[in-house]
Design an enzyme around this catalytic site. Structure first.
Site, short mmCIF file in Angstrom:
data_model
loop_
_atom_site.label_atom_id
_atom_site.label_comp_id
_atom_site.label_asym_id
_atom_site.label_seq_id
_atom_site.Cartn_x
_atom_site.Cartn_y
_atom_site.Cartn_z
CD GLU A 192 32.74 -16.34 -23.56
OE1 GLU A 192 32.39 -16.04 -24.78
OE2 GLU A 192 33.93 -15.41 -23.22
CD GLU B 98 37.63 -16.32 -22.37
OE1 GLU B 98 37.79 -15.49 -23.34
OE2 GLU B 98 37.88 -17.50 -22.62
C1 GAL Z 1 35.45 -14.98 -25.39
C2 GAL Z 1 36.11 -16.35 -25.64
C3 GAL Z 1 37.16 -17.06 -26.06
C4 GAL Z 1 37.35 -15.89 -27.47
C5 GAL Z 1 37.30 -14.50 -27.31
C6 GAL Z 1 37.69 -13.61 -27.61
O1 GAL Z 1 33.94 -14.69 -25.78
O2 GAL Z 1 35.72 -17.44 -24.65
O3 GAL Z 1 37.45 -18.07 -26.55
O4 GAL Z 1 36.93 -16.55 -28.31
O5 GAL Z 1 36.49 -14.26 -26.86
O6 GAL Z 1 36.59 -13.63 -29.01
#
Ligand code: GAL
Length: 667
Positions: A145, A307
């Site tokens: 990110e 994700e």
């Molecule tokens: C995203 C990140 C993950 C994890 C998730 C939950 O922004 O890419 O590594 O941190 O949020 O907080």
């Protein structure tokens, strides 16, 4: 490129080795085909400089490989280990106040720092060489990110040095920079590039808007170059592996258009529940749809979710738990808007660290519960669909222009405290979404010629090239919408001083700006046409204009400028340019978009009740229609002619609460 349906983000290093085989078997049985790993594990892989230990990762990859699961590996540069920080504390980033941020979270790094770059070069080179020939490793993700946790970072001497270099390349001479930045104001003239600093907090609070705009452009370029630096090493070592990045919707730190040039395909992280929304039943599906449609614009093709929310989420404070069916609904919304692969974050809720409550498919004890069962059933049911529609697009005829440049300019000068560039775009997007009209986002650099409608709000910085592109679009028959604060400034963020605002497109719009009113603590009223009763609310701003050739579609209904044009249409060439002088409320946005659609002879996909989204993907002459019920109550929908259910089930006309249904139609 091999296609995957579903995946998970997995952190084997958080769990005993004995559990890994069980995890891999459960994944395979569930339908997981791909796993992302390694993006935060630098300390384990390289416990001291040049001493590499990839054995644990090798073993995890081999175990997954035996179950037929492929792997994406992240470079762990979002979390440099403690030994690097101890050795080189100067790589920790400096914020806007000039204070350093420290180790203990993540992204505690300065992306321009040459010492940090050397650490990265050493690590990524070894990492890439080690996995270049591994048949289970299919692709890479650089860092994580990019732009996240970098809100006001980094303003350190190294970044300042890079900024000066960037400025020298851009302006050539200090005289040219002084002109472009308007440094005659408040005695800011620079005798030399060496005198320029990053725009840290000032005594007067206010900053030079031209300097600030260049700083934002520079930091975007720096983040992209930081990615390129690693991508070059990875591609050289493993030319057959692809590179993607987990982007964050409308996040603006780096331009995703530029970052996207380095990617084989875009990925996105989708957390509709987040940890910020207290009300689970607040309707935000339109916002999430907009983000997905924007991610599709990055490469102008389908994408991955790297994700996908898989349970209740939060760090110190949590959101609501996803309602029954909602995890599947959220995943299907991504598919409907162009995701080919959904990777769920994360496999199992973590027992340690900041993200203990950012839940995974499995709870802390690893025993499947509701989230797991719901997602497993969803995957079983829809894996064949994902295989079938991979690569399909939405076939949109309406585009919204999203510009990072304009966004930066409004971040610097929002005008109205509640005005945000992206929220303004979203007002039009949401109106189209309510009407079930497919939308593509485009950037300035894209070719918009084939769209029947182009909504291009807030063209604040206007260049002759942009004016020409907009003009040509309308000339050839396009319906263009421009708004207040268009044609106000030049590319360096200085105000245009010649001609009428909207400068360079005043003839295209058929009007000239006389003055304006900022609606502080006030609401605007807009009256559509001559019909009585068609009154709408608006906010933030009112341009007070005088028309030359434009016809007036709506007038203001308030204040001393009541009766003057609020919404206009100017026939130009074979098309028409609309101008909206204010920020529309929902009903006014509906009215304006309905007018544009009618003018361009476009109709929505279908009518649906509130909270039911209809989305289309088209492939090989087959149309897939997705109905998504975001309500926590059942909803009725009458299907347009020619469609049948994708899975052959009988269609009752009823969607269950949080339910989804997919239909198909042959051409
Ligand atoms: C995203 C990140 C993950 C994890 C998730 C939950 O922004 O890419 O590594 O941190 O949020 O907080």
């Amino acid at each position: 490129m091999k296609h995957y349906t579903f995946g998970v983000d997995y952190y084997p290093e958080h769990w005993p080795r004995e559990r890994w085989a069980t995890d891999a078997k459960m994944m395979r049985e569930m339908g997981i085909e791909v796993v992302r790993m390694g993006e935060f594990s630098w300390a384990m892989f390289e416990p001291s400089a040049g001493e590499f230990h990839f054995e644990t990762l090798d073993e995890a990859i081999a175990i997954l490989g035996r179950e037929g699961i492929d792997v994406i590996l992240g470079t762990p540069t979002a979390a440099p280990p403690a030994w690097i920080i101890e050795q080189n504390p100067e790589i920790q980033p400096t914020n806007w106040h000039g204070h350093q941020r420290f180790f203990g979270g993540r992204h505690h790094d300065c992306q321009s720092n040459p010492v940090y770059r050397e650490h990265i070069r050493r690590y990524v080179t070894a990492f890439a060489a080690h996995y270049a020939d591994n048949p289970h490793v299919m692709g890479w993700q650089v860092d994580n990110e990019l732009g996240n946790s970098h809100g006001d970072l980094c303003y350190c001497p190294s970044c300042e040095k890079r900024f000066r270099r960037w400025l020298k390349e851009k302006y050539g001479t200090i005289e040219e920079l002084n002109r472009a930045w308007g440094t005659a104001f408040w005695s800011q003239g620079y005798p030399d590039f060496e005198h320029i600093h990053a725009p840290k907090i000032t005594a007067a609070w206010g900053q030079n808007p031209s300097q600030d705009l260049d700083w934002r452009r520079f930091t975007s370029d720096l983040v992209c170059e930081f990615h390129q630096f690693q991508a070059d090493i990875l591609r050289k070592a493993a030319p057959d592996k692809w590179i993607t990045h987990n982007l964050m919707g409308f996040s603006s730190k780096p331009s995703y258009y530029k970052l996207g040039e380095q990617l084989d395909f875009a990925s996105h992280d989708q957390y509709p529940g987040g940890h910020f929304h207290a009300r689970h039943n607040e309707y935000r599906a339109d916002w999430h749809a907009a983000e997905l449609d924007f991610i599709r614009a990055v490469k102008q093709k389908s994408f991955w979710i790297m994700e996908q929310q898989s349970g209740i989420t939060g760090w110190e404070i949590l959101g609501r738990t996803p309602r029954p069916g909602q995890l599947g609904l959220w995943a299907m919304q991504c598919v409907a808007h162009g995701a080919d692969t959904i990777v769920f974050f994360r496999w199992r809720s973590c027992a340690m660290g900041t993200e203990q409550y950012w839940h995974g498919l499995l709870p802390h004890n690893g025993v499947p519960g509701r989230y797991f069962r719901e997602v497993a059933a969803f995957m079983k049911q829809y894996a064949p669909l994902l295989r079938e529609i991979s690569g399909a697009g939405p076939k949109a005829e309406v585009a919204i222009l999203r510009s990072y440049e304009q966004e930066y300019a409004f971040q610097i000068q929002p005008h109205h405290p509640q005005h945000s560039y992206i929220q303004h775009l979203a007002a039009y997007y949401k109106a189209l979404h309510r009407a079930n009209v497919p939308v593509d986002f485009v950037g300035e650099h894209h070719d918009w010629a084939d769209y029947k409608v182009l909504i291009a709000p807030l063209q604040f910085l206007m260049t002759p090239e942009m004016a020409e592109k907009l003009r040509a679009y309308v000339q050839r028959g396009g319906r263009l919408l421009l708004t207040w604060r268009s044609g106000v400034k030049d590319a360096t963020n200085l105000c245009h001083t010649e001609g009428a605002v909207p400068c360079m497109v005043d003839d295209l719009c058929g009007l000239a700006l006389a003055e304006y009113d900022c609606l502080r603590d006030a609401e605007g009223k807009v009256l559509w046409g001559a019909q009585e009763g068609e009154a709408y609310s608006s906010r933030h701003w009112c341009d007070i204009v005088e028309t030359t050739t434009a016809e007036t579609l709506a007038t203001y209904g308030h204040d001393f400028y009541a009766g003057t044009p609020a919404v206009t249409r100017n026939a130009f060439g074979q098309g028409a340019a609309y101008y909206v002088g204010t920020t529309p409320g929902d009903e006014l946005a509906d009215r304006i978009t309905a007018q544009l659609l009618a003018d361009a002879h476009l109709s929505p996909l279908m009518e649906t009740p509130h909270g039911v989204e209809a989305v289309r993907r088209v492939k090989d002459g087959r149309t897939y229609l997705f109905l998504l019920n975001h309500n926590d109550h059942p909803a009725h929908a009458d299907l347009p002619a020619g469609f049948r259910t994708w899975d052959g089930a009988e269609w009752t006309g009823e969607l269950t609460p949080m339910g989804v249904q997919v239909f198909v139609k042959e051409a």
